[in-house]
Design a protein around this motif. Structure first.
Motif, PDB file in Angstrom:
ATOM      1  N   HIS A 104       0.851  -1.184   0.000  1.00 58.97           N
ATOM      2  CA  HIS A 104       0.000   0.000   0.000  1.00 58.97           C
ATOM      3  C   HIS A 104       0.891   1.240   0.000  1.00 58.97           C
ATOM      4  O   HIS A 104       1.970   1.228   0.584  1.00 58.97           O
ATOM      5  CB  HIS A 104      -0.902   0.046   1.246  1.00 58.97           C
ATOM      6  N   HIS A 108      -3.393   3.953  -1.590  1.00 54.02           N
ATOM      7  CA  HIS A 108      -3.621   3.113  -2.767  1.00 54.02           C
ATOM      8  C   HIS A 108      -3.172   1.675  -2.490  1.00 54.02           C
ATOM      9  O   HIS A 108      -2.065   1.442  -2.013  1.00 54.02           O
ATOM     10  CB  HIS A 108      -2.860   3.660  -3.981  1.00 54.02           C
ATOM     11  N   ASP A 109      -4.047   0.724  -2.804  1.00 55.10           N
ATOM     12  CA  ASP A 109      -3.729  -0.698  -2.693  1.00 55.10           C
ATOM     13  C   ASP A 109      -2.955  -1.114  -3.942  1.00 55.10           C
ATOM     14  O   ASP A 109      -3.475  -1.037  -5.056  1.00 55.10           O
ATOM     15  CB  ASP A 109      -5.033  -1.490  -2.570  1.00 55.10           C
ATOM     16  N   LEU A 110      -1.711  -1.545  -3.754  1.00 50.62           N
ATOM     17  CA  LEU A 110      -0.848  -1.878  -4.894  1.00 50.62           C
ATOM     18  C   LEU A 110      -0.793  -3.371  -5.183  1.00 50.62           C
ATOM     19  O   LEU A 110      -0.064  -3.792  -6.086  1.00 50.62           O
ATOM     20  CB  LEU A 110       0.584  -1.375  -4.633  1.00 50.62           C
ATOM     21  N   ARG A 111      -1.570  -4.173  -4.471  1.00 49.45           N
ATOM     22  CA  ARG A 111      -1.411  -5.623  -4.573  1.00 49.45           C
ATOM     23  C   ARG A 111      -1.796  -6.195  -5.936  1.00 49.45           C
ATOM     24  O   ARG A 111      -1.356  -7.298  -6.286  1.00 49.45           O
ATOM     25  CB  ARG A 111      -2.198  -6.320  -3.459  1.00 49.45           C
ATOM     26  N   MET A 113      -0.952  -4.717  -8.718  1.00 48.75           N
ATOM     27  CA  MET A 113       0.096  -4.316  -9.659  1.00 48.75           C
ATOM     28  C   MET A 113       1.103  -5.457  -9.816  1.00 48.75           C
ATOM     29  O   MET A 113       1.316  -6.240  -8.886  1.00 48.75           O
ATOM     30  CB  MET A 113       0.837  -3.080  -9.144  1.00 48.75           C
ATOM     31  N   ASP A 117       6.508  -3.571 -11.004  1.00 44.79           N
ATOM     32  CA  ASP A 117       6.106  -2.179 -10.778  1.00 44.79           C
ATOM     33  C   ASP A 117       6.096  -1.830  -9.299  1.00 44.79           C
ATOM     34  O   ASP A 117       6.509  -0.732  -8.906  1.00 44.79           O
ATOM     35  CB  ASP A 117       4.720  -1.936 -11.382  1.00 44.79           C
ATOM     36  N   ARG A 118       5.641  -2.753  -8.470  1.00 43.39           N
ATOM     37  CA  ARG A 118       5.640  -2.501  -7.021  1.00 43.39           C
ATOM     38  C   ARG A 118       7.059  -2.259  -6.517  1.00 43.39           C
ATOM     39  O   ARG A 118       7.315  -1.366  -5.700  1.00 43.39           O
ATOM     40  CB  ARG A 118       5.029  -3.683  -6.253  1.00 43.39           C
TER      41      ARG A 118
END
Length: 210
Positions: A104, A108-111, A113, A117-118
């Motif tokens: 996160h 924004h929740d990045l899981r 992606m 990119d993360r």
């Protein structure tokens, strides 16, 4: 995410290969309540990791969840699991957090992606030169990286799919491959106890090994 233990690193270009650090899996959370560090089982160890929590508070973001491994290193610069527990209580200033994923950021929740990119966002987020460090991917094919890691005395590597999203639980999108030493020894007996598996007794050149 829990990497599955396998015997050989995956083939192909779609994988990232990192050092398998020998420490405590940790999530660093920063939100409206401040910075907290949690163990793999969700226990709040912020007090034990006070110096790391203070440094995490200087990362330039309003909120985040960073995942990594808390380690302590030996004189060779390798993570030393056996020294970690005493370091937490006696010399917490010597601890490092090696950050390898970002779940996160700023609400924004990045899981969903891709891992690639993360990790790019995470690398830009972590300042250089501190006790919180980015887990660099090792260049090269998986088998070559694994060979070099074992030659260097590391515990092993973790291979991760570059296009993989983050999902909690055991997954083959992350795979851990441990280094080991092969040696032939003599079988000198078998120990049997009721209700327990039989154990083979081994010796090396006449010396009992276990």
């Amino acid at each position: 995410m829990e990497p599955e233990l396998v015997e050989q690193p995956p083939l192909g270009d779609g994988w990232s290969h990192e050092v398998k650090f020998d420490g405590y899996r940790t999530q660093v959370v920063k939100d409206a309540d401040g910075v907290r560090l949690f163990t793999k089982t969700g226990i709040d160890w912020t007090v034990k990791y006070r110096a790391l929590a203070t440094e995490a508070g200087t990362i330039e973001a309003e909120t985040f969840i960073i995942e990594g491994e808390v380690i302590v290193t030996n004189e060779d610069g390798l993570s030393d699991f056996h020294a970690l527990r005493s370091a937490i209580t006696r010399r917490p200033q010597d601890l490092y957090l090696v950050a390898f994923d970002l779940l996160h950021l700023n609400g924004h929740d990045l899981r969903d992606m891709p891992l690639k990119d993360r990790r790019e966002i995470l690398q830009a987020l972590i300042p250089a030169g501190g006790r919180i460090q980015f887990s660099e991917a090792l260049p090269g094919a998986g088998d070559a990286v694994y060979h070099l890691a074992c030659e260097a005395g590391l515990e092993g590597i973790v291979s991760k799919r570059l296009d993989g999203v983050y999902r909690s639980g055991s997954t083959m999108n992350w795979r851990k491959i441990k280094c080991f030493v092969e040696k032939e020894m003599d079988i000198i007996g078998v120990k049997r106890e009721t209700g327990k598996p039989a154990m083979v007794l081994m010796a090396d050149n006449g010396r009992y090994m276990g």
